[in-house]
Design an enzyme around this catalytic site. Structure first.
Site, PDB file in Angstrom:
ATOM      1  N   SER A 175      30.542  27.002  69.250  1.00  0.00           N
ATOM      2  CA  SER A 175      31.730  26.384  68.663  1.00  0.00           C
ATOM      3  C   SER A 175      31.672  24.866  68.582  1.00  0.00           C
ATOM      4  CB  SER A 175      32.984  26.801  69.436  1.00  0.00           C
ATOM      5  OG  SER A 175      33.429  28.060  69.007  1.00  0.00           O
ATOM      6  N   LYS A 234      32.315  23.525  65.182  1.00  0.00           N
ATOM      7  CA  LYS A 234      33.642  23.212  64.636  1.00  0.00           C
ATOM      8  C   LYS A 234      33.897  21.706  64.573  1.00  0.00           C
ATOM      9  CE  LYS A 234      35.850  27.583  65.999  1.00  0.00           C
ATOM     10  NZ  LYS A 234      34.916  28.220  66.925  1.00  0.00           N
ATOM     11  N   SER A 239      39.951  26.482  69.474  1.00  0.00           N
ATOM     12  CA  SER A 239      38.635  26.871  68.941  1.00  0.00           C
ATOM     13  C   SER A 239      38.719  28.193  68.199  1.00  0.00           C
ATOM     14  CB  SER A 239      37.588  26.953  70.062  1.00  0.00           C
ATOM     15  OG  SER A 239      36.285  26.972  69.531  1.00  0.00           O
TER      16      SER A 239
END
Length: 309
Positions: free
Chosen positions: A95, A98, A155
């Site tokens: 993640s 992101k 997230s």
């Protein structure tokens, strides 16, 4: 000197890569991947942290190892590298991807292609993304301002896809091409993105150094959005979400930025901290547990900024 992935001939790509992934590799030059930040509820939903994928050969003899440690500490003001532990070794960013999705969203806001109040439409594909997620329904909408918090704090994988599809005419693949082009423009030389969220994909790769470059670029180009990454919690649709970054509010001086986890990567964290007029960006990838990762980041902050008083 190791060759850049962009120079890797197709003949070197592991035979284990599917035809679809080979096509993506050719089309994008370098593609990306997503990650999962697991809460207790996510684990209860059936996501296991026990299985480990095999090491994956991406090309030119380079291997993406499973849960291997990598770290870098960079001066947040000068960009000088203060410490490195295999900072250019290929890893799965999870993640942490992101951060680049948010970078492209910030660009869209800056260019006035969207505003904070723009409604982003949720597709069936976006709604089907696995946790961590907000649980958005197909056909519903989410405002850009809420999407930013959902990405930085929760997230949320469904929101990452929503952002990608709305900024790239409904196509995650087109958004991935933008991610890779932008990565090259800002100096991320050994990264490849396939998805906006970081969910598991063999070709979603990056390095600790590249993630530090991205963190520095966010802070330099979009200072107005930097406080987003220090947000400890937010509320949306009647639910309260707490940041996946457990150093916020606990370790003095820590003011961001982003966590990540997939089985193959281990526990990752990009952290920014400032004490006594000095700042650092710390990237740790491959923690065996979230606690071990956090302790490593805290130790590096203390080493290069001095103990908290």
């Amino acid at each position: 000197m190791r060759a850049s992935l962009s120079d890797v001939p197709v003949s070197f790509i592991s035979a284990r890569v599917s035809t679809r992934l080979v096509a993506a590799f050719l089309a994008l030059g370098l593609a990306g991947c997503q990650s999962v930040d697991l809460s207790r509820n996510d684990l209860a939903a059936g996501l296991s942290v026990q299985s480990k994928a095999p090491a994956f050969q991406v090309g030119n003899g380079e291997i993406v190892p499973v849960r291997a440690g990598s770290a870098i500490v960079v001066d947040a003001d000068s960009g000088k590298v203060l410490f490195g532990d295999d900072p250019d070794g290929l890893r799965h960013p999870a993640s942490l991807s992101k951060l680049l999705t948010l970078y492209l969203l910030f660009e869209a806001i800056e260019a006035k292609r969207v505003t904070l109040d723009t409604d982003l439409v949720v597709s069936t594909h976006a709604a089907s993304r696995p946790p961590s997620k907000l649980g958005l329904r197909p056909g519903s909408t989410i405002k850009v301002r809420d999407a930013m918090y959902a990405l930085a704090v929760k997230s949320a994988n469904d929101v990452a896809t929503v952002v990608a599809e709305n900024l790239a005419d409904g196509s995650e693949e087109a958004f991935a091409r933008r991610m890779n082009m932008t990565a090259r423009e800002i100096g991320m030389r050994r990264s490849n993105f396939v998805t906006p969220s970081g969910l598991p994909d063999d070709l979603q790769i990056s390095t600790a150094r590249d993630m530090a470059v991205l963190a520095l670029q966010i802070r330099k180009r979009f200072p107005g959005f930097v406080p987003l990454f220090s947000t400890e919690s937010f509320d949306y649709a009647g639910r309260h979400y707490v940041s996946t970054n457990k150093l916020l509010g606990r370790v003095p001086g820590v003011d961001g930025m982003k966590t990540g986890f997939v089985n193959a990567s281990g526990f990752n964290l990009v952290a920014s901290a400032r004490r006594n007029g000095r700042g650092v960006i710390v990237v740790v990838i491959g923690g065996q547990t979230g606690r071990a990762r956090d302790m490593r980041v805290e130790q590096l902050i203390d080493t290069y900024l001095g103990p908290a008083t």
